[in-house]
Design a protein around this motif. Sequence first.
Motif, PDB file in Angstrom:
ATOM      1  N   UNK B 122      34.724  30.318  41.388  1.00 15.80           N
ATOM      2  CA  UNK B 122      33.791  29.447  42.099  1.00 15.80           C
ATOM      3  C   UNK B 122      33.820  28.048  41.502  1.00 15.80           C
ATOM      4  N   UNK B 123      33.927  27.973  40.176  1.00 16.98           N
ATOM      5  CA  UNK B 123      33.950  26.670  39.493  1.00 16.98           C
ATOM      6  C   UNK B 123      35.096  25.805  40.017  1.00 16.98           C
ATOM      7  N   UNK B 124      36.282  26.419  40.149  1.00 16.56           N
ATOM      8  CA  UNK B 124      37.440  25.636  40.593  1.00 16.56           C
ATOM      9  C   UNK B 124      37.258  25.095  42.003  1.00 16.56           C
ATOM     10  N   UNK B 125      36.572  25.865  42.868  1.00 17.73           N
ATOM     11  CA  UNK B 125      36.399  25.407  44.251  1.00 17.73           C
ATOM     12  C   UNK B 125      35.238  24.431  44.361  1.00 17.73           C
ATOM     13  N   UNK B 126      34.091  24.782  43.782  1.00 19.92           N
ATOM     14  CA  UNK B 126      32.867  24.020  44.049  1.00 19.92           C
ATOM     15  C   UNK B 126      32.539  22.983  42.976  1.00 19.92           C
ATOM     16  N   UNK B 127      32.886  23.217  41.738  1.00 20.02           N
ATOM     17  CA  UNK B 127      32.439  22.329  40.662  1.00 20.02           C
ATOM     18  C   UNK B 127      33.532  21.368  40.205  1.00 20.02           C
ATOM     19  N   UNK B 128      34.793  21.895  40.162  1.00 19.84           N
ATOM     20  CA  UNK B 128      35.894  21.096  39.616  1.00 19.84           C
ATOM     21  C   UNK B 128      36.110  19.762  40.349  1.00 19.84           C
ATOM     22  N   UNK B 129      35.851  19.670  41.671  1.00 22.89           N
ATOM     23  CA  UNK B 129      36.070  18.383  42.324  1.00 22.89           C
ATOM     24  C   UNK B 129      35.299  17.228  41.682  1.00 22.89           C
ATOM     25  N   UNK B 130      34.151  17.495  41.056  1.00 19.58           N
ATOM     26  CA  UNK B 130      33.413  16.418  40.397  1.00 19.58           C
ATOM     27  C   UNK B 130      33.509  16.515  38.875  1.00 19.58           C
ATOM     28  N   UNK B 131      33.364  17.724  38.332  1.00 23.38           N
ATOM     29  CA  UNK B 131      33.309  17.872  36.874  1.00 23.38           C
ATOM     30  C   UNK B 131      34.710  17.996  36.264  1.00 23.38           C
ATOM     31  N   UNK B 132      35.734  18.068  37.101  1.00 26.77           N
ATOM     32  CA  UNK B 132      37.086  18.173  36.590  1.00 26.77           C
ATOM     33  C   UNK B 132      37.481  19.620  36.351  1.00 26.77           C
ATOM     34  N   UNK B 133      38.772  19.870  36.356  1.00 20.63           N
ATOM     35  CA  UNK B 133      39.264  21.235  36.213  1.00 20.63           C
ATOM     36  C   UNK B 133      38.848  21.829  34.872  1.00 20.63           C
ATOM     37  N   UNK B 134      38.821  20.978  33.821  1.00 19.40           N
ATOM     38  CA  UNK B 134      38.424  21.490  32.516  1.00 19.40           C
ATOM     39  C   UNK B 134      36.922  21.365  32.297  1.00 19.40           C
ATOM     40  N   UNK B 135      36.218  20.767  33.252  1.00 15.05           N
ATOM     41  CA  UNK B 135      34.771  20.605  33.123  1.00 15.05           C
ATOM     42  C   UNK B 135      34.377  19.438  32.247  1.00 15.05           C
ATOM     43  N   UNK B 136      35.314  18.532  31.956  1.00 16.00           N
ATOM     44  CA  UNK B 136      35.016  17.439  31.013  1.00 16.00           C
ATOM     45  C   UNK B 136      34.350  16.237  31.682  1.00 16.00           C
ATOM     46  N   UNK B 137      34.096  16.337  33.003  1.00 16.10           N
ATOM     47  CA  UNK B 137      33.405  15.251  33.683  1.00 16.10           C
ATOM     48  C   UNK B 137      34.283  14.066  34.028  1.00 16.10           C
ATOM     49  N   UNK B 138      35.576  14.189  33.889  1.00 17.31           N
ATOM     50  CA  UNK B 138      36.565  13.158  34.238  1.00 17.31           C
ATOM     51  C   UNK B 138      36.141  11.784  33.733  1.00 17.31           C
ATOM     52  N   UNK B 139      36.209  11.575  32.428  1.00 19.68           N
ATOM     53  CA  UNK B 139      35.878  10.276  31.818  1.00 19.68           C
ATOM     54  C   UNK B 139      34.517   9.745  32.240  1.00 19.68           C
ATOM     55  N   UNK B 140      33.509  10.590  32.132  1.00 16.87           N
ATOM     56  CA  UNK B 140      32.153  10.109  32.378  1.00 16.87           C
ATOM     57  C   UNK B 140      31.771   9.951  33.832  1.00 16.87           C
ATOM     58  N   UNK B 141      32.571  10.498  34.759  1.00 17.60           N
ATOM     59  CA  UNK B 141      32.209  10.382  36.172  1.00 17.60           C
ATOM     60  C   UNK B 141      31.208  11.457  36.577  1.00 17.60           C
TER      61      UNK B 141
END
Lengths: 221, 282
Positions: B122-141
Motif C-alpha cells: 500500500x505504501x508504494x501505491x499510496x504514500x510513495x508518490x509524496x514521501x518517496x519510495x524510501x519514505x525519506x520525504x524527497x529532500x523535504x518535500x
Amino acid sequence: MFHWLERNPFFFAVGVFIVIAYAGIVTILPDFMNSARPVVGTKPYTVLQLAGRHVYIKDSCNACHSQLIRPFKSETDRYGMYSLSGEYAYDRPFLWGSKRTGPDLMRVGNYRTTDWHENHMLNPAEIVPGSIMPKYPHMFKNVADIETAYAEALTVKKVFNVPYDKSGMPKLGTLEEAKAQALKEAEEIVANMKSPEVKEALKRGEIKEIVAIIAYLNSLK
Amino acid sequence: MNWLNDNVNMLALLGAAAIILITVFVVAKYIKQMKEDKSTGELAEENWDGIGEYKNELPIGWSLAFLGTIVWGLWYFLIGYPLNGYSQIGEYNEEVQKYNTKFENKWANPDEETLMGMGEGVFFVQCAPCHGVTGDGINGKAADLTVWGSEAAIVDVILKGSKGLNYPLGEMPAGLLQGDDAKAVAAYMVEKIAKLGKSKNPDLVAKGESLWAVCAGCHGQNGDGMGGNSPSLKNYGKPEFVVDVLNRGKAGNIGVMPKFNDGRLSDIQKLAVGKYVNSLSQ
C-alpha cells in the motif's frame, strides 16, 4: 428454410436493422435522460478552474492522462469511485482521453495537493522515480488567460443555461467581478506554494498558468 | 544454438512447423478436390450473376438449435433483459462485495509478516508518490518518515511546531522549549509517555518530567490528548498514530497531506501502513 429471406436482401437488411435497433432502445433509452443530467453536487467550473482546464488541453495532458474510472475493483482501488456520466455534464468537451500513459486524473483532487503538484510539474522524475512525464517549467512563466476562460463561461451560461450565478453554484458576474474572484481563489492556492516568482506575480495581479492548472486539478474530485 | 534449449522457443518452432505442414496438406486436398470433383445435387432457384447454390438443407439438430436461439432471443429482448435489468455497476457492486468479504476473512487475524508485506504494498501505491519510495520525504518535500517516530523527530517537532491534524486545540506553536529543554522533554516522552524504549539521553529524563507541564497543557498530564482535544502522544511512534494521520489528513508546515478516509483503504490496510511506516525509522 430461409431461402425466401435470402432472395430479398432489402427486407433482410430491414430485419437486421430492427433487431439491432431494438437492442439499442432497450439498453440505452430507459436511463438516458437521467444519466445525462448532472450528478447531485456537480458544479460548473469557476473561471480560474476553467483557465486551468484550457492549460490542461493546451499542453495536451489528455494525450497521456484519462479522466474516466471504469467500474473494476483494480481501478476503484487506485483512483477512487468509478465515473458516472452525469459527472461530465459541465465538461465541454469531456476529457476522457483514450490512453493511459500516465495515471487517471478523474479524482486527482482527492489524493494530491497543491504543494505536490508544484514540485511535480517542475520535475516529475524527481518526485516519481522512473516517471517519463516531461517537465512543465513554462507553466511557472506563462500567465493564465482569464479573459478567454470568462468568455467561455459566459457563453455556456447564455447558450446552454449552465447554472452560473444560481444559488450554491459558482459566481460569474461581470468580467471585473470574475477577475477579482479568480484572484481570490488564486491567493488560496498560492498560499500553499513555494515559488517566489509565482507569489510576486500574484502581487502584481498576474495569475500564472501553474496556479490555474492546480486550481483545475484540485477541483477534480 | 543456445536458443534451442529454451522451451518456449522450441514450442514456437514446433508449432510453426506443424502449421506449415497442416496448411500444405489441407491446400493440397482442396486443390485436388477442385480438379477432380464433379457437382451433384439439386440447384436452388436463386442465383447471383450466374453463381448458384445447391439445396443443402441444415441438419435437423442444427435447425432446432437455431430456432431455439431465436425463441430465447425473443424472450431475452422482451422479458429477460428489460425486466431483469443487468447493469455493469450492479455486477461491479456484487464482485466488490464478494471480494471484500473474502479479503476480510482471509486477513482477519494477519501475522506481523503479512501486515508488513501488505503495508509495504500500500505504501508504494499510496504514500510513495509524496514521501518517496524510501519514505525519506524527497529532500523535504514531504515528512521524512525515516525519522518520524524517533526521539530526534520529537525534538524537531518541539522546535518547529506542528499543525494541521485538525484537533480542537489547534496549532502547536514553534519553540515552546529550546535546546536541552526540548531534548529533555523528548527523552521523558520516549521513556514514560509513548514508552518507545530507552531514551538516548537517559540522564535528561528527570529534567523532562519537570518540564512536562509545558506539554501537559494541551496533551494532558499522561499525554493522552485530553480526550480527543489534541493528538494522543501515548500513540506517538506507533501504528495507531499513523492511522490517525491517515484518517485526518494533515495541513502541515511542509505541505498538505490528503485524507485517506474515503474507503480506498480498509482498516486493516491502514494498520498495515502504520506498521510499515513505523518500521522505516527503526
